[in-house]
Design a protein around this motif. Structure first.
Motif, mmCIF file in Angstrom:
data_model
loop_
_atom_site.group_PDB
_atom_site.id
_atom_site.type_symbol
_atom_site.label_atom_id
_atom_site.label_comp_id
_atom_site.label_asym_id
_atom_site.label_seq_id
_atom_site.Cartn_x
_atom_site.Cartn_y
_atom_site.Cartn_z
ATOM 1 N N GLY A 31 -14.550 4.044 -2.896
ATOM 2 C CA GLY A 31 -13.260 4.371 -3.507
ATOM 3 C C GLY A 31 -12.123 3.902 -2.615
ATOM 4 O O GLY A 31 -12.301 3.718 -1.406
ATOM 5 N N GLY A 32 -10.978 3.670 -3.210
ATOM 6 C CA GLY A 32 -9.773 3.371 -2.440
ATOM 7 C C GLY A 32 -9.736 2.003 -1.777
ATOM 8 O O GLY A 32 -9.026 1.798 -0.794
ATOM 9 N N VAL A 33 -10.501 1.037 -2.291
ATOM 10 C CA VAL A 33 -10.494 -0.289 -1.677
ATOM 11 C C VAL A 33 -9.561 -1.268 -2.414
ATOM 12 O O VAL A 33 -9.403 -2.419 -2.003
ATOM 13 C CB VAL A 33 -11.916 -0.910 -1.610
ATOM 14 N N GLY A 34 -8.969 -0.801 -3.518
ATOM 15 C CA GLY A 34 -8.045 -1.668 -4.255
ATOM 16 C C GLY A 34 -8.588 -2.233 -5.558
ATOM 17 O O GLY A 34 -8.034 -3.204 -6.084
ATOM 18 N N LYS A 35 -9.653 -1.631 -6.081
ATOM 19 C CA LYS A 35 -10.199 -2.107 -7.367
ATOM 20 C C LYS A 35 -9.159 -2.023 -8.484
ATOM 21 O O LYS A 35 -8.890 -3.001 -9.174
ATOM 22 C CB LYS A 35 -11.407 -1.240 -7.806
ATOM 23 N N THR A 36 -8.618 -0.819 -8.666
ATOM 24 C CA THR A 36 -7.711 -0.614 -9.794
ATOM 25 C C THR A 36 -6.427 -1.432 -9.619
ATOM 26 O O THR A 36 -5.953 -2.051 -10.573
ATOM 27 C CB THR A 36 -7.399 0.895 -9.931
ATOM 28 N N THR A 37 -5.911 -1.454 -8.411
ATOM 29 C CA THR A 37 -4.712 -2.243 -8.131
ATOM 30 C C THR A 37 -4.974 -3.720 -8.458
ATOM 31 O O THR A 37 -4.121 -4.410 -9.020
ATOM 32 C CB THR A 37 -4.321 -2.071 -6.636
ATOM 33 N N THR A 38 -6.167 -4.183 -8.125
ATOM 34 C CA THR A 38 -6.537 -5.572 -8.401
ATOM 35 C C THR A 38 -6.732 -5.798 -9.904
ATOM 36 O O THR A 38 -6.243 -6.798 -10.450
ATOM 37 C CB THR A 38 -7.813 -5.948 -7.621
ATOM 38 N N ILE A 71 -4.557 -9.914 0.056
ATOM 39 C CA ILE A 71 -3.538 -8.972 -0.416
ATOM 40 C C ILE A 71 -3.010 -8.151 0.768
ATOM 41 O O ILE A 71 -3.788 -7.473 1.451
ATOM 42 C CB ILE A 71 -4.125 -8.007 -1.486
ATOM 43 N N PRO A 72 -1.719 -8.200 1.029
ATOM 44 C CA PRO A 72 -1.166 -7.415 2.143
ATOM 45 C C PRO A 72 -0.980 -5.958 1.728
ATOM 46 O O PRO A 72 -0.946 -5.649 0.536
ATOM 47 C CB PRO A 72 0.198 -8.061 2.367
ATOM 48 N N ARG A 73 -0.862 -5.082 2.705
ATOM 49 C CA ARG A 73 -0.384 -3.742 2.411
ATOM 50 C C ARG A 73 1.066 -3.876 1.985
ATOM 51 O O ARG A 73 1.862 -4.492 2.680
ATOM 52 C CB ARG A 73 -0.466 -2.881 3.674
ATOM 53 N N ASN A 74 1.396 -3.382 0.820
ATOM 54 C CA ASN A 74 2.739 -3.590 0.296
ATOM 55 C C ASN A 74 3.138 -2.364 -0.512
ATOM 56 O O ASN A 74 2.452 -1.977 -1.458
ATOM 57 C CB ASN A 74 2.731 -4.859 -0.573
ATOM 58 N N VAL A 75 4.242 -1.760 -0.129
ATOM 59 C CA VAL A 75 4.620 -0.475 -0.722
ATOM 60 C C VAL A 75 4.899 -0.617 -2.226
ATOM 61 O O VAL A 75 4.640 0.299 -2.997
ATOM 62 C CB VAL A 75 5.806 0.153 0.049
ATOM 63 N N ARG A 76 5.369 -1.774 -2.650
ATOM 64 C CA ARG A 76 5.637 -1.978 -4.086
ATOM 65 C C ARG A 76 4.362 -1.853 -4.925
ATOM 66 O O ARG A 76 4.402 -1.375 -6.050
ATOM 67 C CB ARG A 76 6.271 -3.360 -4.315
ATOM 68 N N LEU A 77 3.236 -2.308 -4.333
ATOM 69 C CA LEU A 77 1.968 -2.210 -5.065
ATOM 70 C C LEU A 77 1.556 -0.758 -5.273
ATOM 71 O O LEU A 77 0.951 -0.415 -6.290
ATOM 72 C CB LEU A 77 0.852 -2.958 -4.319
ATOM 73 N N SER A 78 1.899 0.106 -4.327
ATOM 74 C CA SER A 78 1.529 1.517 -4.492
ATOM 75 C C SER A 78 2.555 2.291 -5.308
ATOM 76 O O SER A 78 2.223 3.309 -5.909
ATOM 77 C CB SER A 78 1.293 2.182 -3.135
#
Ligand code: ADP
Ligand code: MG
Length: 257
Positions: A12-19, A213-220
């Motif tokens: 969990g939390g590896v960026g699946k949904t964001t991707t 993919i960088p850590r980016n606050v806009r993505l969160s």
């Protein structure tokens, strides 16, 4: 015919949904017809593209368990060219309810096969497990895209995932291929990220995307507005790199064909 891509990793939390959300939106932005299928009971991909779960009478649960046609459950989203098949918490029961059914691993494939010709890409957001929902997704897919978070133990658990992929290839879906490995949430300020990149590239070689993919606050932030980053803040680094990723996915697909 639409290419079906699972976004999978049992962590969990590896960026699946964001991707899943941002790759889908960027492919749609590039004028491809895209269907995003949410098979995680948390339904975060569903809300991430602005679909109100409270308003849905039916969701992917009804497709998987009741045999409702995918076409009847699909809905448009905030993004043009992008449709979605939503998931609600109702789906949490499906994992158990599917167990005693016939051909329990192929329910999703059967329904997606009926509508994939309407799309260029079908992107499936998997839950954080290797259970029946993920098996359904891998069985329905042409390829699997694996997000890997740039952190310690990045490779941990991946052999289990690759083992599952091999089992699916052997018993359920001979065609299944690895689409690519995507490094996510890179914090460029630390040396750890660089080490992880090298380690993952050593293991997966040319399967690793150039886009990281960088850590980016806009993505969160974007999901709480029901918008993918390309709509929420197109100039953000997160949106830019997901757009680069979408182009890589398109070009790689053309090379294979
Ligand atoms: P998964 O679907 O694998 O569980 P998510 O995509 O939901 O992972 O990401 C987990 C959390 O990390 C979410 O809160 C998400 O907004 C955040 N997140 C994901 N990718 C990034 C990123 N590149 N930069 C910043 N936050 C991110
Ligand atoms: Mg998720």
């Amino acid at each position: 015919m639409g290419k079906v891509i699972s976004i999978a990793n049992q962590k969990g939390g590896v960026g699946k949904t964001t991707t899943a959300v941002n790759l889908s939106a960027c492919l749609a932005y590039l004028d491809y017809k895209v269907l995003l299928v949410d098979i995680d009971p948390q339904g975060n991909a569903t809300s991430g593209v602005g679909v109100d779960k409270g308003e849905m009478e039916q969701c992917i649960y009804n497709v998987l368990v009741d045999g409702v046609e995918a076409r009847q459950v699909r809905t448009s989203t905030q993004v043009s060219n992008l449709d979605a098949i939503p998931a609600t918490i109702q789906l949490a029961g499906a994992e158990i309810e599917l167990v005693p059914t016939i051909s329990r691993e192929v329910h999703l494939k059967k329904s997606i096969d009926q509508i994939k010709h309407e799309y260029d890409y079908v992107i499936i957001d998997c839950p954080p497990s290797l259970g029946l929902l993920t098996l359904n997704s891998l069985t329905a897919s042409d390829t699997v895209l694996i997000p890997v978070q740039c952190e310690y133990y990045a490779l941990e658990g991946l052999s289990q995932l690759l083992n599952t992929v091999r089992l699916v290839q052997k018993h359920l879906n001979r065609q299944l291929m690895i689409e690519g490995v995507l490094l996510t949430m890179l914090d460029a300020r630390t040396n750890l990220g660089i080490q992880v990149i090298e380690e993952v590239k050593k293991y997966f070689q040319d399967k690793v995307y150039r886009s990281i993919i960088p850590r980016n606050v806009r993505l969160s932030e974007a999901p709480s507005h029901g918008r993918p980053a390309i709509l929420y803040d197109a100039k953000s680094r997160g949106a830019e790199v997901y757009l680069e990723l979408a182009k890589e996915v398109i070009v790689n697909g053309e090379r294979v064909r």
